[in-house]
Write an enzyme that holds these catalytic residues in place. Structure first.
Site, mmCIF file in Angstrom:
data_model
loop_
_atom_site.group_PDB
_atom_site.id
_atom_site.type_symbol
_atom_site.label_atom_id
_atom_site.label_comp_id
_atom_site.label_asym_id
_atom_site.label_seq_id
_atom_site.Cartn_x
_atom_site.Cartn_y
_atom_site.Cartn_z
ATOM 1 N N ASP A 1 -3.901 -1.379 -1.400
ATOM 2 C CA ASP A 1 -4.995 -1.778 -0.493
ATOM 3 C C ASP A 1 -6.369 -1.280 -0.962
ATOM 4 O OD1 ASP A 1 -4.229 0.819 0.136
ATOM 5 O OD2 ASP A 1 -4.168 0.540 2.304
ATOM 6 N N ARG B 1 7.429 6.280 -4.580
ATOM 7 C CA ARG B 1 7.993 6.919 -3.379
ATOM 8 C C ARG B 1 7.321 6.290 -2.171
ATOM 9 N NH1 ARG B 1 4.520 11.010 -5.398
ATOM 10 N NH2 ARG B 1 2.581 10.805 -4.267
ATOM 11 N N SER C 1 0.806 -1.232 0.000
ATOM 12 C CA SER C 1 0.000 0.000 0.000
ATOM 13 C C SER C 1 0.831 1.270 0.000
ATOM 14 C CB SER C 1 -0.945 -0.038 1.192
ATOM 15 O OG SER C 1 -1.666 -1.228 1.131
#
Ligand code: GLC
Length: 496
Positions: A230, A192, A177
């Site tokens: 997620d 990132r 996630s």
């Protein structure tokens, strides 16, 4: 009256007058402080204001950014990531699949048995472990090795109760996630880190390749069949139980949303047109930013001092990692400016992130007449004792301002997505839009959740609000990952 008696009487009167003057001065000082406290709280509340008109501007800005992010790579702060999930679960999925859910300071491993249309999710088992804080900023190998070790333990444990059919590799849905640029359903590079992770050598790497190497190093025989976010997992898990689910929102440590988009409305998609004509999009809405967002000096300072300054501004206003920290910053400034907690500034109050959102939620929801939960939390977390009831009420007021702003902004984000998909106006045909919700903030912070849902209904108005339904899918993303692993299994022919 003798001279001595007169002298004593004079001294006595003088002492009384002096004490009275001291008391008056103290009272004036404390009423001055109190007036200043009230003024500061009021000023903070005004800066955090989210009137309906502002929320509608924010929703419009979200819609505009969604278009821009879908038009071209880098076209917007909203990444609008293509998930490569063009078919959400149908219910036909069958077999035993694994899910690995990594998205915060804990991760989970699941084994899910899917029984097809008739039996649904037959059985699931999971193990949970926390990520040692040092690993959140160590190296990619150290993080993935740790995860692979836990997977190895899980597999070793289950071998006592479940035998993997010979010749068949275990298959895993990997819920990772963080923002990932997918190259296919089971590969993608990390753009990132968010949520307090900062492992430099993992950025730009294919996370599936990294996990696969670690699994080899630890001798775990497992294939990653699907790599998902997620939000995509929750969308898939939600759709599996309800065909009306077209959007998912996570409100936990971080915040994000995913939804089903028409493939033709994604100009940056150059692949073949999916048969379904649809594609699930991971918005990465945490990085949304707009001049309409009500940012205060506390938000600017928190952002500047964070691991990712200038990034995830929307997330820093609405999600669980940050709400408690904003409260700590406001309380610290009250302590510094009006000596809110007495003549000394409580040392613990100076420690970043010491006040976590679950504690803030517990204080906010304190209904005892003497606000003993507030008292107890101030004592146990910040070592602040002897607060008056009046001051405890101020703490609750601040919790309310911060949570209300966050929940109402999240609601504006949801309205933005509903607008983009044309679901913000009721068609009066009974069509339902089901929003799959998950995340600890949504699940446990009742005041926040109620405020969020009520604000969405307020913004939609009477004609449309009845067509939008929120549903909490606890751990939808774990099940979703297993379902997507199933629909992208190597052994599909044999299982269908
Ligand atoms: C952060 C991540 C995002 C995730 C969200 C909720 O915003 O960047 O990928 O979906 O947190 O966990």
């Amino acid at each position: 009256m003798g001279k001595v008696a007169v002298g004593v009487a004079v001294i006595g009167t003088a002492a009384v007058v002096a004490t009275a003057a001291l008391l008056v001065r103290q009272r004036m000082r404390s009423s001055g402080r109190w007036a200043r406290t009230r003024a500061l709280v009021k000023e903070f509340e005004e800066k955090c204001g989210t009137p309906e008109a502002k929320l509608k501007q924010i929703a419009d800005a979200m819609t505009v950014e969604m278009h821009a992010g879908l038009a071209s790579e880098g076209g917007s702060k909203l990444k609008m990531l293509i998930s490569f999930v063009d078919n959400l679960p149908t219910g036909d999925e069958e077999g035993v699949f694994y899910a690995l859910d990594l998205g915060g300071s804990n991760f989970r491993v699941l084994r899910v048995e899917l029984g097809g249309r008739k039996r649904g999710v037959v059985h699931q088992e999971f193990a949970e472990a926390s990520i040692p804080p040092a690993l959140m900023s160590a190296s990619s190998d150290a993080l993935f090795d740790y995860i692979a070790e836990k997977l190895a333990e899980f597999v070793a444990d289950e071998e006592r109760i479940y035998e993997q059919p010979s010749g068949k590799e275990r298959e895993l849905g990997f819920t990772f996630s963080f923002p990932v640029m997918q190259n296919s359903i089971n590969s993608g590079t990390l753009i990132r880190w968010t949520k307090g992770f900062s492992i430099d050598d993992a950025v730009g790497q294919d996370v599936v390749a990294e996990l696969t190497k670690a699994l080899k190093r630890k001798g775990v025989d497992m294939r990653v069949a699907a790599l998902i976010n997620d939000t995509i997992g929750t969308l898939a898990g939600g759709r599996h139980s309800d065909p009306d689910v077209t959007m998912a929102v996570i409100l936990g440590t971080g915040s994000n949303a995913a939804y089903v988009e028409r493939a033709q409305a994604i100009p940056k998609w150059h692949g073949p047109l999916p048969k379904s004509g649809e594609m699930a999009i991971n918005m990465e809405w945490g990085n949304f930013r707009s001049s309409h967002l009500p940012l205060t000096e506390y938000d600017y300072a928190m952002d500047t001092e964070s691991l990712n300054p200038g990034e995830q501004i929307f997330e820093k206003l609405i999600s669980g990692m940050y709400l408690g920290e904003i409260l700590r910053r406001v309380l610290l400034s009250l302590a510094e400016e009006v000596w809110f907690f007495g003549d000394e500034i409580p040392a613990k109050l100076k420690i970043p992130y010491i006040l976590r959102t679950p504690e803030m939620s517990a204080m906010h929801q304190d209904i005892s007449s003497d606000l003993k939960v507030v008292d107890e939390k101030l004592k146990s977390i910040l070592e602040i004792s002897h607060t008056s009831l009046k001051k405890r009420r101020v703490v609750i007021e601040l919790c309310n301002i911060i949570a209300t702003r966050g929940a109402r902004l999240a609601a504006a984000g949801i309205l933005g997505v509903l607008k983009k998909t044309g679901k913000d106006t009721g068609k009066g045909n009974g069509e339902k839009t089901m929003i799959a919700m998950d995340g600890g903030l949504y699940e446990h912070y009742t005041e926040y959740r109620k405020c969020l849902e009520n604000t969405v209904f307020e913004l939609l108005g009477d004609t449309t609000k009845s067509s939008v339904v929120f549903e909490h899918f606890n751990d939808g993303s774990g099940i979703g990952a297993a379902l997507l692993a199933a629909s992208h299994s190597l052994y599909l022919e044999e299982t269908s």
